[in-house]
Design an enzyme around this catalytic site. Structure first.
Site, PDB file in Angstrom:
ATOM      1  N   LYS A 293     -20.317   2.586  29.063  1.00 35.37           N
ATOM      2  CA  LYS A 293     -20.017   2.354  30.487  1.00 35.37           C
ATOM      3  C   LYS A 293     -18.532   2.090  30.699  1.00 35.37           C
ATOM      4  O   LYS A 293     -17.892   2.677  31.593  1.00 35.37           O
ATOM      5  CB  LYS A 293     -20.844   1.138  30.953  1.00 35.37           C
ATOM      6  CG  LYS A 293     -20.655   0.751  32.393  1.00 35.37           C
ATOM      7  CD  LYS A 293     -21.470  -0.485  32.739  1.00 35.37           C
ATOM      8  CE  LYS A 293     -20.778  -1.738  32.250  1.00 35.37           C
ATOM      9  NZ  LYS A 293     -21.292  -2.977  32.890  1.00 35.37           N
TER      10      LYS A 293
ATOM     11  N   CYS B  96     -22.345  -1.515  27.292  1.00 35.84           N
ATOM     12  CA  CYS B  96     -20.917  -1.774  27.552  1.00 35.84           C
ATOM     13  C   CYS B  96     -19.975  -0.669  27.105  1.00 35.84           C
ATOM     14  O   CYS B  96     -19.248  -0.107  27.931  1.00 35.84           O
ATOM     15  CB  CYS B  96     -20.519  -3.086  26.892  1.00 35.84           C
ATOM     16  SG  CYS B  96     -21.356  -4.487  27.634  1.00 35.84           S
TER      17      CYS B  96
ATOM     18  N   PHE C 291     -15.247  -2.135  13.037  1.00 35.85           N
ATOM     19  CA  PHE C 291     -15.538  -0.987  13.913  1.00 35.85           C
ATOM     20  C   PHE C 291     -15.091   0.324  13.299  1.00 35.85           C
ATOM     21  O   PHE C 291     -14.687   1.250  13.995  1.00 35.85           O
ATOM     22  CB  PHE C 291     -14.927  -1.215  15.317  1.00 35.85           C
ATOM     23  CG  PHE C 291     -15.846  -2.050  16.168  1.00 35.85           C
ATOM     24  CD1 PHE C 291     -16.059  -3.375  15.854  1.00 35.85           C
ATOM     25  CD2 PHE C 291     -16.547  -1.521  17.226  1.00 35.85           C
ATOM     26  CE1 PHE C 291     -16.943  -4.154  16.581  1.00 35.85           C
ATOM     27  CE2 PHE C 291     -17.427  -2.291  17.983  1.00 35.85           C
ATOM     28  CZ  PHE C 291     -17.615  -3.614  17.647  1.00 35.85           C
TER      29      PHE C 291
ATOM     30  N   LEU D 101     -18.519 -10.977  24.786  1.00 34.55           N
ATOM     31  CA  LEU D 101     -19.651 -11.362  23.940  1.00 34.55           C
ATOM     32  C   LEU D 101     -20.328 -10.119  23.387  1.00 34.55           C
ATOM     33  O   LEU D 101     -20.614  -9.183  24.122  1.00 34.55           O
ATOM     34  CB  LEU D 101     -20.668 -12.174  24.766  1.00 34.55           C
ATOM     35  CG  LEU D 101     -20.127 -13.373  25.554  1.00 34.55           C
ATOM     36  CD1 LEU D 101     -21.251 -14.037  26.329  1.00 34.55           C
ATOM     37  CD2 LEU D 101     -19.422 -14.355  24.634  1.00 34.55           C
TER      38      LEU D 101
END
Ligand code: UDX
Length: 450
Positions: free
Chosen positions: A265, A262, A251, A155
């Protein structure tokens, strides 16, 4: 339909619980924070996510959605328990599993029936499902048989409800055929392609996908720096690249770098995993290094332009790590705000929804304004850190009308260069030529029109 317990009502848990209720399941969301649960029971979402609150209210009223702080109420009758608590980075870059361990042991202390399915939705290092099994077993009051599955989520914050109903794929990993079948049935009403695999592959798909997205962004950002040196335009470069179906258009937006809880990490987690298994991916070190450099490129541009920012009134537009969320975790805008203050600038920031969270990070080292106009009024320079629609739609004339010196440093390339040329402003962006509007040319170079 199934009785589903959601362990943790954060960005992933609340969205997952509400959407599973929406497709007809009975959902109990458990959280240990009574204040959060009280807010949710009033039908108020505890964070900004388009479409979530309305869906939550509907399912609360329909009686398909319950919120509780009690693990007993939450877990004892559940057919499926989804673990959706956070796994922040710990200092060495791996994921901190303390909350997963707490929840697993709580589940072990609470369940009393066989055949419950425990699903890990949180992003976890490979092999975590084995640890979850041990943690649960260590607290069981009597020998019980339960199933385990990995079901990572994909998500995007700001589009999480949409993504739940329109995802590209659902990943289920388990060595239990029953678990795979149960989850396949659970998600069937979504009509989204389902990949069934082993647990470790499912866990790796998640962190590998996010680190690949981070790689795409950092590569484009590195190309944008080359464009700045050769006078190129990164938007035209990525347009040409993205038309190749093998590369794709998404992207590839150059900017001041990626943030959020996210991408940074998970990129660190893949790096950590690769090193741990003796197959280092030094490429990802560079992905993070490029991102670190990118985060402060706008400030470097401003220092080159003004020599010093001491005493300069700087407007900072956008504080969240991306549009349509109030989340400021790893937000580049927050990092820019701290650096601007260090350089002596007087910062006034605007964000449609993230000011409350930003204040927790920045306190009173900057000022906050309720409107774009208030932030830009009498500013000597302006920074754009988040491409909110509201910021992208500012009439260009407002910059020269409101600002003392309409000098803009845009970290998300919100405006077309041609659109800026007709105005008396100075516009710096990422990977594109600087635009000095027509009147500025007169002012800057003293060119007479006579
Ligand atoms: C990401 C993944 O997209 C999602 O699949 C996963 O489940 C969670 O992590 P999210 O962190 O919400 O989602 O945001 P995303 O839209 O991926 O953007 C992450 C960061 O990358 C943002 O700071 C954004 O500004 C930046 N970004 C994104 C770019 O700089 N350029 C781009 O082209 C896209």
């Amino acid at each position: 339909m199934k009785k589903i317990a959601i362990a943790g009502t954060g960005y992933v848990g609340l969205v997952t619980g509400v959407c599973l209720a929406e497709i007809g399941h009975d959902v109990i969301c458990v959280d240990r924070d009574p204040q959060k649960i009280n807010t949710l029971l009033k039908g108020e979402a505890t964070f900004y996510e388009p479409g979530l609150e309305e869906l939550m209210k509907n399912n609360l009223e329909a009686g398909r959605l319950i919120f509780t702080t009690s693990p007993t109420i939450g877990y004892q009758d559940a057919d499926i328990i989804m673990i959706t608590v956070g796994t922040p980075n710990d200092p060495n870059g791996s994921l901190d599993l303390q909350y997963i361990e707490q929840i697993s042991k709580e589940i072990g202390r609470t369940i009393t029936r066989n055949n419950i399915l425990i699903v890990t939705k949180s992003t976890v290092p490979l092999g975590t499902n084995e640890k979850i099994k041990e943690w649960i077993q260590s607290e069981l009051r009597s020998p019980l048989y339960f199933h385990l599955a990995a079901n990572p989520e994909f998500l995007r914050q700001g589009a999480a409800v949409y993504d739940t109903f329109h995802g590209d794929r659902i990943i289920i990993g388990s060595d239990s055929k029953e678990a795979l079948h149960t989850l396949e049935e659970l998600y069937k009403p979504l009509h989204i392609p389902i990949i069934k695999t082993d647990t470790k592959s499912a866990e790796l798909i998640k962190i590998a996908s996010n680190s690949f997205l981070a790689l795409k962004i950092s590569y484009v950002n590195a190309l944008s720096s080359i464009c700045e040196q050769i006078g190129g335009n990164i938007e035209e470069v990525t347009l040409g690249m993205g038309m190749d179906a093998r590369i794709g258009t998404s992207f590839l937006n150059a900017g001041v770098g990626f943030g959020g809880s996210c991408l940074p990490k998970d990129t660190k987690e893949v790096t950590h995993l690769a090193n741990e298994v003796g197959e280092p991916i030094r490429l990802l070190d560079e992905v993070l290094e490029i991102n670190k450099r990118q985060e402060l490129r706008l400030i470097d541009k401003a220092l080159a332009r003004f020599k010093s920012l001491k005493g300069k009134k700087a407007a900072l537009l956008g504080l969240s790590f991306k549009p349509n969320t109030d989340d400021v975790r790893e937000s580049v805008s927050i990092k820019m705000a701290k650096r601007l203050v260090m350089e002596g600038a007087i910062v006034t920031a605007y964000d449609p929804v993230a000011i409350r969270n930003a204040k927790r990070e920045l306190g009173e080292i900057i000022s906050y304004s309720d409107t774009l106009e208030q932030a830009l009024m009498n500013a000597d320079l302006a920074f754009i850190g988040t491409e909110w629609e509201e910021i992208k739609n500012i009439p260009i004339t407002m910059f020269s009308e409101w600002m003392t010196e309409p000098v803009i440093f845009d970290g998300r390339n919100c405006f077309q260069l041609d659109a800026m040329k007709g105005f008396p402003i100075e516009y710096h962006s990422i990977g594109r030529p600087c635009v000095i509007g027509k009147e500025n040319i007169i002012k800057t170079f003293g060119l007479g029109l006579g």
